[in-house]
Design a protein around this motif. Structure first.
Motif, PDB file in Angstrom:
ATOM      1  N   ILE A 280       0.815  -1.216   0.000  1.00  0.00           N
ATOM      2  CA  ILE A 280       0.000   0.000   0.000  1.00  0.00           C
ATOM      3  C   ILE A 280       0.848   1.265   0.000  1.00  0.00           C
ATOM      4  O   ILE A 280       0.370   2.338  -0.392  1.00  0.00           O
ATOM      5  CB  ILE A 280      -0.991   0.014   1.182  1.00  0.00           C
ATOM      6  CG1 ILE A 280      -0.245  -0.124   2.521  1.00  0.00           C
ATOM      7  CG2 ILE A 280      -2.020  -1.095   1.036  1.00  0.00           C
ATOM      8  CD1 ILE A 280      -1.167   0.005   3.732  1.00  0.00           C
ATOM      9  N   ASP A 281       2.109   1.161   0.414  1.00  0.00           N
ATOM     10  CA  ASP A 281       2.976   2.335   0.400  1.00  0.00           C
ATOM     11  C   ASP A 281       3.337   2.765  -1.018  1.00  0.00           C
ATOM     12  O   ASP A 281       3.859   3.861  -1.226  1.00  0.00           O
ATOM     13  CB  ASP A 281       4.253   2.076   1.202  1.00  0.00           C
ATOM     14  CG  ASP A 281       5.089   0.932   0.634  1.00  0.00           C
ATOM     15  OD1 ASP A 281       4.502  -0.032   0.096  1.00  0.00           O
ATOM     16  OD2 ASP A 281       6.326   0.995   0.734  1.00  0.00           O
ATOM     17  N   GLY A 282       3.047   1.917  -1.996  1.00  0.00           N
ATOM     18  CA  GLY A 282       3.366   2.261  -3.376  1.00  0.00           C
ATOM     19  C   GLY A 282       2.181   2.740  -4.201  1.00  0.00           C
ATOM     20  O   GLY A 282       2.337   3.040  -5.382  1.00  0.00           O
ATOM     21  N   ILE A 283       1.001   2.843  -3.582  1.00  0.00           N
ATOM     22  CA  ILE A 283      -0.207   3.168  -4.339  1.00  0.00           C
ATOM     23  C   ILE A 283      -0.133   4.566  -4.955  1.00  0.00           C
ATOM     24  O   ILE A 283      -0.464   4.765  -6.134  1.00  0.00           O
ATOM     25  CB  ILE A 283      -1.458   3.032  -3.462  1.00  0.00           C
ATOM     26  CG1 ILE A 283      -1.681   1.559  -3.098  1.00  0.00           C
ATOM     27  CG2 ILE A 283      -2.685   3.601  -4.170  1.00  0.00           C
ATOM     28  CD1 ILE A 283      -2.776   1.328  -2.080  1.00  0.00           C
ATOM     29  N   GLU A 284       0.292   5.554  -4.184  1.00  0.00           N
ATOM     30  CA  GLU A 284       0.358   6.911  -4.735  1.00  0.00           C
ATOM     31  C   GLU A 284       1.401   7.017  -5.840  1.00  0.00           C
ATOM     32  O   GLU A 284       1.215   7.764  -6.817  1.00  0.00           O
ATOM     33  CB  GLU A 284       0.629   7.919  -3.616  1.00  0.00           C
ATOM     34  CG  GLU A 284      -0.542   8.070  -2.661  1.00  0.00           C
ATOM     35  CD  GLU A 284      -1.875   8.290  -3.376  1.00  0.00           C
ATOM     36  OE1 GLU A 284      -1.941   9.176  -4.259  1.00  0.00           O
ATOM     37  OE2 GLU A 284      -2.843   7.573  -3.065  1.00  0.00           O
ATOM     38  N   THR A 285       2.498   6.260  -5.713  1.00  0.00           N
ATOM     39  CA  THR A 285       3.480   6.219  -6.794  1.00  0.00           C
ATOM     40  C   THR A 285       2.855   5.622  -8.046  1.00  0.00           C
ATOM     41  O   THR A 285       3.067   6.110  -9.160  1.00  0.00           O
ATOM     42  CB  THR A 285       4.709   5.394  -6.376  1.00  0.00           C
ATOM     43  OG1 THR A 285       5.341   6.014  -5.263  1.00  0.00           O
ATOM     44  CG2 THR A 285       5.708   5.282  -7.522  1.00  0.00           C
ATOM     45  N   ALA A 286       2.056   4.571  -7.865  1.00  0.00           N
ATOM     46  CA  ALA A 286       1.395   3.943  -9.012  1.00  0.00           C
ATOM     47  C   ALA A 286       0.452   4.924  -9.696  1.00  0.00           C
ATOM     48  O   ALA A 286       0.384   4.987 -10.932  1.00  0.00           O
ATOM     49  CB  ALA A 286       0.640   2.700  -8.557  1.00  0.00           C
ATOM     50  N   ARG A 287      -0.300   5.701  -8.901  1.00  0.00           N
ATOM     51  CA  ARG A 287      -1.191   6.710  -9.496  1.00  0.00           C
ATOM     52  C   ARG A 287      -0.369   7.728 -10.294  1.00  0.00           C
ATOM     53  O   ARG A 287      -0.770   8.155 -11.390  1.00  0.00           O
ATOM     54  CB  ARG A 287      -1.982   7.424  -8.404  1.00  0.00           C
ATOM     55  CG  ARG A 287      -2.999   6.554  -7.674  1.00  0.00           C
ATOM     56  CD  ARG A 287      -3.840   7.436  -6.754  1.00  0.00           C
ATOM     57  NE  ARG A 287      -4.624   6.666  -5.812  1.00  0.00           N
ATOM     58  CZ  ARG A 287      -5.820   6.117  -6.070  1.00  0.00           C
ATOM     59  NH1 ARG A 287      -6.331   6.263  -7.280  1.00  0.00           N
ATOM     60  NH2 ARG A 287      -6.476   5.445  -5.147  1.00  0.00           N
ATOM     61  N   TRP A 288       0.763   8.130  -9.751  1.00  0.00           N
ATOM     62  CA  TRP A 288       1.618   9.106 -10.420  1.00  0.00           C
ATOM     63  C   TRP A 288       2.149   8.544 -11.735  1.00  0.00           C
ATOM     64  O   TRP A 288       2.145   9.233 -12.770  1.00  0.00           O
ATOM     65  CB  TRP A 288       2.778   9.495  -9.511  1.00  0.00           C
ATOM     66  CG  TRP A 288       3.735  10.453 -10.148  1.00  0.00           C
ATOM     67  CD1 TRP A 288       3.636  11.819 -10.173  1.00  0.00           C
ATOM     68  CD2 TRP A 288       4.939  10.124 -10.870  1.00  0.00           C
ATOM     69  NE1 TRP A 288       4.701  12.359 -10.869  1.00  0.00           N
ATOM     70  CE2 TRP A 288       5.513  11.344 -11.301  1.00  0.00           C
ATOM     71  CE3 TRP A 288       5.579   8.932 -11.177  1.00  0.00           C
ATOM     72  CZ2 TRP A 288       6.701  11.382 -12.030  1.00  0.00           C
ATOM     73  CZ3 TRP A 288       6.756   8.963 -11.909  1.00  0.00           C
ATOM     74  CH2 TRP A 288       7.302  10.183 -12.327  1.00  0.00           C
ATOM     75  N   VAL A 289       2.596   7.291 -11.704  1.00  0.00           N
ATOM     76  CA  VAL A 289       3.151   6.677 -12.909  1.00  0.00           C
ATOM     77  C   VAL A 289       2.095   6.602 -14.007  1.00  0.00           C
ATOM     78  O   VAL A 289       2.343   6.952 -15.165  1.00  0.00           O
ATOM     79  CB  VAL A 289       3.711   5.273 -12.602  1.00  0.00           C
ATOM     80  CG1 VAL A 289       4.095   4.559 -13.898  1.00  0.00           C
ATOM     81  CG2 VAL A 289       4.930   5.381 -11.690  1.00  0.00           C
ATOM     82  N   LEU A 290       0.893   6.158 -13.662  1.00  0.00           N
ATOM     83  CA  LEU A 290      -0.160   6.021 -14.670  1.00  0.00           C
ATOM     84  C   LEU A 290      -0.525   7.365 -15.282  1.00  0.00           C
ATOM     85  O   LEU A 290      -0.935   7.429 -16.449  1.00  0.00           O
ATOM     86  CB  LEU A 290      -1.394   5.375 -14.044  1.00  0.00           C
ATOM     87  CG  LEU A 290      -2.560   5.107 -15.004  1.00  0.00           C
ATOM     88  CD1 LEU A 290      -2.142   4.168 -16.127  1.00  0.00           C
ATOM     89  CD2 LEU A 290      -3.751   4.542 -14.246  1.00  0.00           C
ATOM     90  N   ALA A 291      -0.354   8.442 -14.540  1.00  0.00           N
ATOM     91  CA  ALA A 291      -0.684   9.782 -15.038  1.00  0.00           C
ATOM     92  C   ALA A 291       0.355  10.327 -16.014  1.00  0.00           C
ATOM     93  O   ALA A 291       0.128  11.369 -16.636  1.00  0.00           O
ATOM     94  CB  ALA A 291      -0.846  10.751 -13.868  1.00  0.00           C
ATOM     95  N   GLN A 292       1.479   9.621 -16.168  1.00  0.00           N
ATOM     96  CA  GLN A 292       2.520  10.077 -17.084  1.00  0.00           C
ATOM     97  C   GLN A 292       2.239   9.582 -18.503  1.00  0.00           C
ATOM     98  O   GLN A 292       1.681   8.501 -18.699  1.00  0.00           O
ATOM     99  CB  GLN A 292       3.897   9.558 -16.638  1.00  0.00           C
ATOM    100  CG  GLN A 292       4.237   9.846 -15.186  1.00  0.00           C
ATOM    101  CD  GLN A 292       4.103  11.313 -14.835  1.00  0.00           C
ATOM    102  OE1 GLN A 292       4.687  12.172 -15.494  1.00  0.00           O
ATOM    103  NE2 GLN A 292       3.344  11.592 -13.787  1.00  0.00           N
ATOM    104  N   PRO A 293       2.641  10.343 -19.523  1.00  0.00           N
ATOM    105  CA  PRO A 293       2.466   9.901 -20.916  1.00  0.00           C
ATOM    106  C   PRO A 293       3.571   8.927 -21.314  1.00  0.00           C
ATOM    107  O   PRO A 293       4.514   9.271 -22.032  1.00  0.00           O
ATOM    108  CB  PRO A 293       2.554  11.215 -21.700  1.00  0.00           C
ATOM    109  CG  PRO A 293       3.454  12.090 -20.866  1.00  0.00           C
ATOM    110  CD  PRO A 293       3.176  11.717 -19.430  1.00  0.00           C
TER     111      PRO A 293
END
Length: 205
Positions: free
Chosen positions: A43-56
């Motif tokens: 769960i500590d990586g969830i916000e990183t995952a959201r950030w990555v998906l938002a990148q082109p």
């Protein structure tokens, strides 16, 4: 940052937020990232995952996520595929969000396949100690939906199932993983898959 090059695969040990700016364009992203779950896993990586998906990152993205939260991507959402986990009780479905730059609606499909976990039975022969390890056959099914993309990126590559599938399918692969233990497992599995692919090519020549 540690880098391992294994045939057509390049694996990088590090945080994907630091590594992604150093790589060039890729054709597709196929990834099982940390996402909201009731088991408290990664769960500590969830916000990183959201950030990555938002990148082109690529013109095509296939992204595992939870069933009650739609992840936001800069690409049009064109399908939602379902992995039906045939050998578990409780949560037996897992969605994969499919995004594509062309915006063309795809057919949403279901893949019935056993989950990987410790024990006996279908799927367990693949188990490498990763609690959310995905079957290689499942990742091959998803990569096949990238319509011939040459280079596949997995920024949360874990124990390397996406990379194994990519090598088996003759694709180039870039994988990023921050946990050294899982990184080493991924390297070993992808190296083995590359040797098997080379042997097949050699025997067919």
């Amino acid at each position: 940052m540690r880098i391992e090059v294994i045939g057509a695969a390049t694996l990088m040990l590090g945080d994907c937020r630091d590594v992604l700016p150093t790589i060039g364009a890729v054709d597709a992203v196929v990834c099982d990232p940390p996402y909201p779950n009731g088991e408290g896993l990664f769960i500590d990586g969830i916000e990183t995952a959201r950030w990555v998906l938002a990148q082109p990152l690529a013109p095509v993205v296939l992204w595992f996520w939870g069933e009650v939260d739609t992840p936001v991507a800069p690409l049009p959402w064109v399908a939602t595929h379902i992995w039906h986990r045939t050998n578990v009780n409780g949560k037996i479905y897992e969605p994969v969000f499919h995004y594509a730059r062309d915006g063309i609606k795809r057919r949403s499909e279901i893949k019935a396949h056993a989950a990987v976990f410790y024990g006996a039975g279908p799927g367990c022969n693949e188990y490498e100690g990763h609690p959310t390890q995905k079957p290689v056959a499942l990742m091959r099914w998803l990569i096949d939906k990238t319509r011939g993309a040459e280079t596949i990126l997995d920024p949360f590559c874990g124990s390397g199932s996406t990379g194994v599938a990519a090598v088996q399918m003759g694709r180039k692969f870039i994988g990023i993983e921050r946990d050294e233990g899982y990184f080493d497992i991924a390297c070993r599995r992808i190296e083995q898959a590359q040797r098997q692919a080379d042997m097949f090519i050699g025997s067919a020549a």
